[in-house]
Motif scaffolding. Structure first.
Motif: not given
Lengths: 237, 481
Positions: A163, A170-171, A178, B123, B125-126, B128-129, B169, B173, B176-177, B180
């Motif tokens: 991943a 990509i990120a 993070a 957020e 990503a957080l 996910w954590i 995950l 991601l 997020y891509w 962006r």
């Protein structure tokens, strides 16, 4: 130059993902995982210059520190040496069939990633996304067919590597908090699973987690059997 | 700033229960910490219900209708579990110098901390954590008994859910891509929803399916549900209440958050996917319920069933069904916590979890028997219970929406599950008791926890307070397609 080096890192990454499918000794699986993590770090560092994303330098350094140094150390500290030299005697699926399945998984990843990268201009994602997805799927394979605990732990870590391998392309500008949290998370995974493996080894006397199979609905028949034998005893009395 | 404090209470309690001397100190600290976060979450939920979203740190930490609902449920079930633990853990591992009790409470508080963080964070990503931490911090609670079975359950739990998290995950991601690619915006639920119409549908669809399968494993959705009955049956009863009642809900919350994001793309039929996944879970769980032999596995499969119901309901679409789904989240979390408390009470008074070995509980241990009967009736969805009301509102709204096939299947599976649960519960509660002498009665803390959770379980089936109604409406608006 950067692009072709990244292709090389991607190729080695994919090879190590293939390698993890083979039932090596746990120590050899761990070494393959370290090589794979180094490819991930290399890709992050290359893309840092290729994409002009300075955050990726931190990501690459973190990956090197946690996955190729700290995690092997943690796993070796928590789990006894004997487990590392143990080799699986009865692989659930033989190596040629495993490799065929692995090949099919890679084809599937290219098939899934194709439409996603088609929409974007030519970038590193064209290499990293399909290979990362393949790494993710190939990492899941040992979880399903390997019997020993440590190769399964490495499978999980390899899935995350997959991943993140896609992620660096990509990120690349994911908030640094993070990335830090993710590095911490990977360490906690290794620690928790290492401790759990050790407890299983101490309590059950094996790390062949596939033999831990008492919790099945099959117990229905067990209960019935018990009842029947009880009835028989009663009749005999 | 109150939002920051909510997860910090259990975190502080975790540290204190490790160091405070005295045998009761850890249990008491845990309860006080959970109660403090419950009061704070209750306050937040009240403010959100009145229409003022609570923001602590813009873009990082805030609470809207859906997250306030989930937050309040986690805090409520957490407080009740802390109270139940007080009696249960003392009974099971009491004596000695209390080292294992201390260990339990440290882990319990850390787990509660990670659970509370999931709905608060914005957020992705957080988030996910945080979800990942809920797994890692609860492993040693699942394996707490240290028996062969408990270790097996913990291993399956951690391996399958971490595998799911790795899959999710990649989905996060990809999102997020996509974000962006549209030129940016914050990587939060709201930022994503705003950018979604400009993201390519193929990307949104792939990312969503990765998250659905990955976090679906942790929610207990069917293809990857196999760990759930093991973990939810082997852990100590108060931990099961947290795992089954709110951990599944908290992870489902992250999937539901993505629904409006993905629904923005026209070509990806998210409704059909959700209904298909949901019905599969409900159907498989309903038939697995019939043949189970373990009292706690019974309630664990029922969790799979209820997660499926909620997912299918959100997939059906429409404001009324979404309201039903939000109500179902509430009623399931409370009722399931009650059921596991009841099964823990049955375990304390009979010493076994096997359905075949528990007979005539209403005679041998009246409080445990009554609790198990009430729990069975309430979770199966017998009339005046909260689950009945929520399931009924989902089915009614679905029929009004004209989705007869999906609603018909859903109703059929719910009836099968009802019959299966009541069959087993009936045998355990009534039936002829064996010759084995009944053990001592329940600890007072367990009885208080049972009564405290029983009140909303029954009351919410008869009457919805206006504050809850307002909160549910705001929560429903967040998952509406």
């Amino acid at each position: 130059m950067v692009s072709s080096l990244n292709d090389l890192a991607g190729g080695v990454f994919l090879l190590t993902a293939f390698g993890l499918i083979v039932p090596w000794q746990a120590a050899q699986s761990l070494r393959l995982f370290v090589v794979q993590s180094m490819c991930l770090a290399a890709s992050a560092l290359l893309l840092a210059s290729g994409l002009g994303a300075p955050d990726l330098i931190a990501v690459g350094a973190l990956t090197l520190a946690t996955k190729s140094l700290l995690i092997p150390w943690l796993l070796r500290r928590t789990v006894s040496r004997e487990i590392y030299t143990r080799r699986e005697l009865s692989p659930v699926v033989n190596v040629p069939s495993s490799l065929l399945v692995a090949l099919a998984l890679v084809v599937l990843s290219y098939f899934v990633a194709g439409p996603l990268v088609a929409a974007v201009p030519r970038t590193f994602a064209r290499v990293n996304l399909p290979i990362g997805l393949a790494g993710l799927l190939l990492g899941a394979y040992p979880l399903l067919v390997r019997r020993e605990a440590i190769p399964q732990v490495i499978g999980i870590l390899a899935m995350e590597n997959g991943a993140f391998y896609a992620g660096v392309a990509i990120a690349p500008d994911l908030p640094l908090i993070a990335e830090l949290a993710a590095a911490f998370d990977v360490l906690v995974i290794a620690l928790v699973l290492g401790l759990l493996t050790r407890t299983i080894h101490e309590r059950v006397g094996t790390t062949d987690v596939a033999s831990l199979a008492t919790l099945r609905e099959i117990r229905v028949s067990g209960a019935i059997l018990r009842k029947e034998s009880g009835a028989r005893e009663g009749a005999a009395r | 700033m109150i939002l920051v404090a909510i997860p910090l209470f259990p975190l502080a309690a975790s540290g204190l229960s490790a160091v405070l001397p005295g045998r009761r100190a850890a249990a008491a600290t845990t309860f006080v910490g959970a109660l403090a976060s419950l009061l704070a979450s209750g306050g937040v939920a009240l403010r959100v219900a009145r229409g003022a979203p609570v923001v602590a740190v813009p873009g990082w930490l805030a609470c809207d209708g859906l997250s306030a609902l989930v937050l309040a449920l986690i805090a409520l079930v957490g407080t009740a579990s802390a109270l139940f633990s007080w009696g249960y853990i003392d009974e099971r591992v009491g004596g000695g110098h209390g080292g294992r009790e201390r260990l339990y409470y440290v882990n319990f508080n850390l787990f509660l901390f990670s659970l509370l963080a999931v709905p608060l964070l914005l957020e992705l990503a957080l988030v996910w954590i945080a979800v990942e931490l809920t797994t890692l911090l609860s492993v040693f609670l699942v394996s707490f008994d240290n028996t062969r079975e408990a270790l097996e359950a913990a291993w399956k739990y951690v391996v399958l859910t971490l595998m799911g998290a790795a899959i999710a995950l990649l989905g996060f991601l990809l999102l997020y891509w996509g974000l962006r690619g549209t030129g940016g915006g914050a990587y939060t639920w709201a930022g994503l929803a705003a950018a979604a119409p400009r993201v390519s549908p193929a990307l949104l669809g792939t990312a969503f399916l990765l998250v659905l399968v990955g976090f679906g494993a942790k929610t207990g959705l069917v293809p990857l549900h196999t760990w759930l009955p093991d973990a939810h049956s082997q852990a100590p009863a108060p931990v099961c209440a947290l795992l089954s009642g709110v951990e599944t809900t908290a992870v489902l919350y992250t999937i539901l958050r993505l629904v409006p994001v993905v629904a923005a793309s026209a070509s990806f039929r998210i409704g059909a996917w959700l209904v298909a996944f949901g019905l599969l879970s409900v159907g498989v769980a309903a038939f697995l319920l019939i043949q189970t032999t373990d009292c706690k596995r019974l309630f664990a499969y029922s969790t799979v069933e209820h997660m499926g119901i909620i997912l299918a309901a959100v997939g059906l679409g429409g404001p009324l069904v979404a309201y039903g789904a939000a109500y179902q989240i509430t009623s399931h979390a409370l009722t399931k916590a009650f059921c596991f408390f009841a099964s823990g009470a049955a375990l304390l008074s009979t010493g076994t979890r096997e359905i075949d070995a528990i007979r005539g509980l209403i005679r041998t241990s009246p409080p445990a028997g009554a609790a198990l009967l009430l729990g069975g009736l309430a979770i199966a969805g017998a009339p005046p219970s909260a689950v009945f009301l929520s399931e009924f509102s989902i089915l009614r709204a679905g029929i009004a929406g004209g989705q007869f096939l999906a609603v018909g299947l859903l109703a059929l599976f719910i009836v099968v599950a009802f019959v299966a649960i009541m069959f087993h519960v009936n045998r355990m509660v009534f039936g002829l008791p064996g010759p084995a002498a009944p053990r001592a009665g329940l600890p007072a803390a367990c009885v208080i926890a049972l009564v405290a959770v029983a009140v909303p379980v029954v009351l919410l089936g008869l009457y919805t307070p206006s504050v809850l109604h307002a909160l549910l409406q705001r929560a429903a608006a967040a998952v509406e397609r």
